[in-house]
Scaffold this motif. Structure first.
Motif, PDB file in Angstrom:
ATOM      1  N   LYS A 196       0.974  -1.246  -0.089  1.00 44.68           N
ATOM      2  CA  LYS A 196      -0.169  -0.056   0.095  1.00 44.68           C
ATOM      3  C   LYS A 196       0.755   1.265  -0.139  1.00 44.68           C
ATOM      4  N   VAL A 197       2.026   1.289   0.752  1.00 39.83           N
ATOM      5  CA  VAL A 197       2.763   2.453   0.765  1.00 39.83           C
ATOM      6  C   VAL A 197       3.279   2.489  -0.773  1.00 39.83           C
ATOM      7  N   ILE A 198       3.791   1.513  -1.229  1.00 38.51           N
ATOM      8  CA  ILE A 198       4.145   1.738  -2.880  1.00 38.51           C
ATOM      9  C   ILE A 198       3.040   2.535  -3.534  1.00 38.51           C
ATOM     10  N   VAL A 199       2.079   2.281  -3.460  1.00 36.73           N
ATOM     11  CA  VAL A 199       0.992   2.982  -4.305  1.00 36.73           C
ATOM     12  C   VAL A 199       0.816   4.419  -3.823  1.00 36.73           C
ATOM     13  N   GLU A 200       0.807   4.511  -2.343  1.00 35.84           N
ATOM     14  CA  GLU A 200       0.360   5.845  -1.750  1.00 35.84           C
ATOM     15  C   GLU A 200       1.551   6.829  -1.862  1.00 35.84           C
ATOM     16  N   GLU A 201       2.814   6.295  -2.146  1.00 33.16           N
ATOM     17  CA  GLU A 201       4.046   7.224  -2.170  1.00 33.16           C
ATOM     18  C   GLU A 201       4.442   7.470  -3.615  1.00 33.16           C
ATOM     19  N   GLY A 202       3.487   6.905  -4.569  1.00 32.85           N
ATOM     20  CA  GLY A 202       3.837   7.025  -5.986  1.00 32.85           C
ATOM     21  C   GLY A 202       5.101   6.324  -6.684  1.00 32.85           C
ATOM     22  N   VAL A 203       5.364   5.290  -5.986  1.00 36.39           N
ATOM     23  CA  VAL A 203       6.693   4.776  -6.505  1.00 36.39           C
ATOM     24  C   VAL A 203       6.225   4.049  -7.852  1.00 36.39           C
ATOM     25  N   LYS A 204       7.114   4.121  -8.795  1.00 34.58           N
ATOM     26  CA  LYS A 204       6.836   3.726 -10.170  1.00 34.58           C
ATOM     27  C   LYS A 204       7.035   2.183 -10.558  1.00 34.58           C
ATOM     28  N   VAL A 205       8.388   1.630  -9.803  1.00 33.62           N
ATOM     29  CA  VAL A 205       8.817   0.569 -10.022  1.00 33.62           C
ATOM     30  C   VAL A 205       8.783  -0.458  -8.822  1.00 33.62           C
ATOM     31  N   VAL A 206       8.178  -1.559  -8.853  1.00 38.96           N
ATOM     32  CA  VAL A 206       8.566  -2.506  -7.739  1.00 38.96           C
ATOM     33  C   VAL A 206       8.983  -3.850  -8.207  1.00 38.96           C
ATOM     34  N   THR A 207      10.101  -4.263  -7.613  1.00 37.13           N
ATOM     35  CA  THR A 207      10.440  -5.653  -7.729  1.00 37.13           C
ATOM     36  C   THR A 207      10.008  -6.409  -6.599  1.00 37.13           C
ATOM     37  N   THR A 208       9.888  -7.698  -6.815  1.00 39.60           N
ATOM     38  CA  THR A 208       9.430  -8.532  -5.857  1.00 39.60           C
ATOM     39  C   THR A 208      10.237 -10.102  -5.548  1.00 39.60           C
ATOM     40  N   GLY A 209      10.286 -10.439  -4.484  1.00 37.61           N
ATOM     41  CA  GLY A 209      10.713 -11.800  -4.237  1.00 37.61           C
ATOM     42  C   GLY A 209      10.281 -12.349  -2.836  1.00 37.61           C
ATOM     43  N   GLY A 210      10.696 -13.622  -2.885  1.00 37.46           N
ATOM     44  CA  GLY A 210      10.356 -14.327  -1.428  1.00 37.46           C
ATOM     45  C   GLY A 210       8.593 -14.630  -1.503  1.00 37.46           C
ATOM     46  N   GLY A 211       8.096 -14.977  -2.632  1.00 36.13           N
ATOM     47  CA  GLY A 211       6.854 -15.216  -2.649  1.00 36.13           C
ATOM     48  C   GLY A 211       6.102 -14.612  -3.862  1.00 36.13           C
ATOM     49  N   SER A 212       4.733 -14.886  -4.173  1.00 39.05           N
ATOM     50  CA  SER A 212       4.140 -14.500  -5.357  1.00 39.05           C
ATOM     51  C   SER A 212       3.358 -13.016  -5.077  1.00 39.05           C
ATOM     52  N   PRO A 213       3.652 -11.995  -6.004  1.00 44.45           N
ATOM     53  CA  PRO A 213       3.197 -10.731  -5.517  1.00 44.45           C
ATOM     54  C   PRO A 213       1.568 -10.562  -6.558  1.00 44.45           C
ATOM     55  N   GLU A 214       1.132 -11.786  -6.672  1.00 48.33           N
ATOM     56  CA  GLU A 214      -0.149 -11.823  -7.409  1.00 48.33           C
ATOM     57  C   GLU A 214      -1.511 -10.914  -6.955  1.00 48.33           C
ATOM     58  N   LYS A 215      -1.565 -11.190  -5.472  1.00 53.70           N
ATOM     59  CA  LYS A 215      -2.596 -10.286  -4.868  1.00 53.70           C
ATOM     60  C   LYS A 215      -2.401  -8.834  -5.028  1.00 53.70           C
ATOM     61  N   TYR A 216      -1.133  -8.350  -5.275  1.00 48.76           N
ATOM     62  CA  TYR A 216      -0.981  -7.001  -5.153  1.00 48.76           C
ATOM     63  C   TYR A 216      -0.972  -6.426  -6.441  1.00 48.76           C
ATOM     64  N   MET A 217      -0.853  -7.034  -7.712  1.00 53.00           N
ATOM     65  CA  MET A 217      -0.556  -6.637  -8.958  1.00 53.00           C
ATOM     66  C   MET A 217      -1.795  -5.868  -9.233  1.00 53.00           C
ATOM     67  N   ALA A 218      -2.942  -6.083  -9.351  1.00 52.63           N
ATOM     68  CA  ALA A 218      -4.178  -5.407  -9.713  1.00 52.63           C
ATOM     69  C   ALA A 218      -3.812  -3.966  -9.112  1.00 52.63           C
ATOM     70  N   ASP A 219      -3.833  -3.826  -8.089  1.00 46.73           N
ATOM     71  CA  ASP A 219      -3.694  -2.390  -7.215  1.00 46.73           C
ATOM     72  C   ASP A 219      -2.372  -1.665  -7.910  1.00 46.73           C
ATOM     73  N   TRP A 220      -1.208  -2.310  -8.005  1.00 46.51           N
ATOM     74  CA  TRP A 220       0.012  -1.675  -8.260  1.00 46.51           C
ATOM     75  C   TRP A 220      -0.195  -1.235  -9.758  1.00 46.51           C
ATOM     76  N   LYS A 221      -0.793  -2.070 -10.802  1.00 50.21           N
ATOM     77  CA  LYS A 221      -0.882  -1.919 -12.145  1.00 50.21           C
ATOM     78  C   LYS A 221      -1.891  -0.712 -12.415  1.00 50.21           C
ATOM     79  N   ALA A 222      -2.982  -0.564 -11.248  1.00 52.90           N
ATOM     80  CA  ALA A 222      -4.101   0.334 -11.414  1.00 52.90           C
ATOM     81  C   ALA A 222      -3.420   1.572 -11.413  1.00 52.90           C
ATOM     82  N   ALA A 223      -2.329   1.681 -10.390  1.00 55.77           N
ATOM     83  CA  ALA A 223      -1.565   2.795  -9.934  1.00 55.77           C
ATOM     84  C   ALA A 223      -0.339   3.246 -10.785  1.00 55.77           C
ATOM     85  N   GLY A 224      -0.240   2.551 -12.028  1.00 61.94           N
ATOM     86  CA  GLY A 224       0.752   2.838 -13.015  1.00 61.94           C
ATOM     87  C   GLY A 224       2.143   2.236 -12.645  1.00 61.94           C
ATOM     88  N   VAL A 225       2.306   1.378 -11.627  1.00 61.72           N
ATOM     89  CA  VAL A 225       3.510   0.737 -11.164  1.00 61.72           C
ATOM     90  C   VAL A 225       3.933  -0.174 -12.000  1.00 61.72           C
TER      91      VAL A 225
END
Length: 189
Positions: A100-129
């Motif tokens: 949520k912080v990534i979206v709230e702070e307007g971060v434009k790129v996220v890399t992920t590890g240690g598990g699947s990011p699937e449950k956050y991807m729709a929100d990130w994509k909607a925010a242009g991440v």
């Protein structure tokens, strides 16, 4: 202009060496260099320095609290006007808050590890991440492509010795052949 399909690099003119790849264009960076998300090492100063040098700097959330990540994002914005991102370890107990912080702070790129990011991807994509998961197998790369990832990092066992069982020089080409996404090779290169 000389295209090179294998590397995606186009070089134009000797006097003005410009390196453009799918990754540089996707991320708005000068060079196809992405700093690793090294927990407790990759903080605002390192991320800003890498970004200022033309690569993509990353703040590593690691196991850090979400508010620490927010502070690091804000400090990085003071140190650079260039693109940077956040690496989120999905096993972090506060991963939902960090997402949520990534979206709230307007971060434009996220890399992920240690598990699947699937449950956050729709929100990130909607925010242009731009979402770039780290994958250790072709199967996971294909799954992340289906979920809407913008690129993947094919990271093998030589990346600090903690992911996958395949060396990056074998994993990278097999992932490239399996997906249509840009692929970033990582680990022991």
């Amino acid at each position: 202009e000389l295209p090179d399909r294998a590397s995606g690099i186009r070089v134009t003119g000797q006097e003005d060496f410009i390196m453009k790849t799918e990754i540089t264009e996707l991320l708005g960076i000068e060079y196809p260099v992405i700093q690793g998300g090294m927990a407790w090492v990759a903080e605002c100063h390192l991320a800003a320095a890498v970004s200022n040098a033309g690569g993509l700097g990353l703040i590593a959330a690691g196991g850090a609290p979400a508010e620490w990540v927010r502070e690091q994002i804000r400090e990085t914005k003071k140190l650079t006007d260039k693109p940077f991102g956040v690496n989120i370890m999905m096993m972090n107990p506060e991963s939902e808050k960090v997402a949520k912080v990534i979206v709230e702070e307007g971060v434009k790129v996220v890399t992920t590890g240690g598990g699947s990011p699937e449950k956050y991807m729709a929100d990130w994509k909607a925010a242009g991440v731009k979402v770039i998961p780290v994958v250790a197998s072709v199967a996971l790369a294909k799954r992340m492509e289906r979920c809407g990832a913008d690129a993947v990092v094919a990271e093998g066992c030589e990346a600090g010795g903690h992911i996958g069982e395949i060396i990056p020089m074998l994993l990278g080409p097999t992932v490239v052949d399996a997906v249509k996404l840009p692929v970033i090779a990582a680990g022991g290169i």
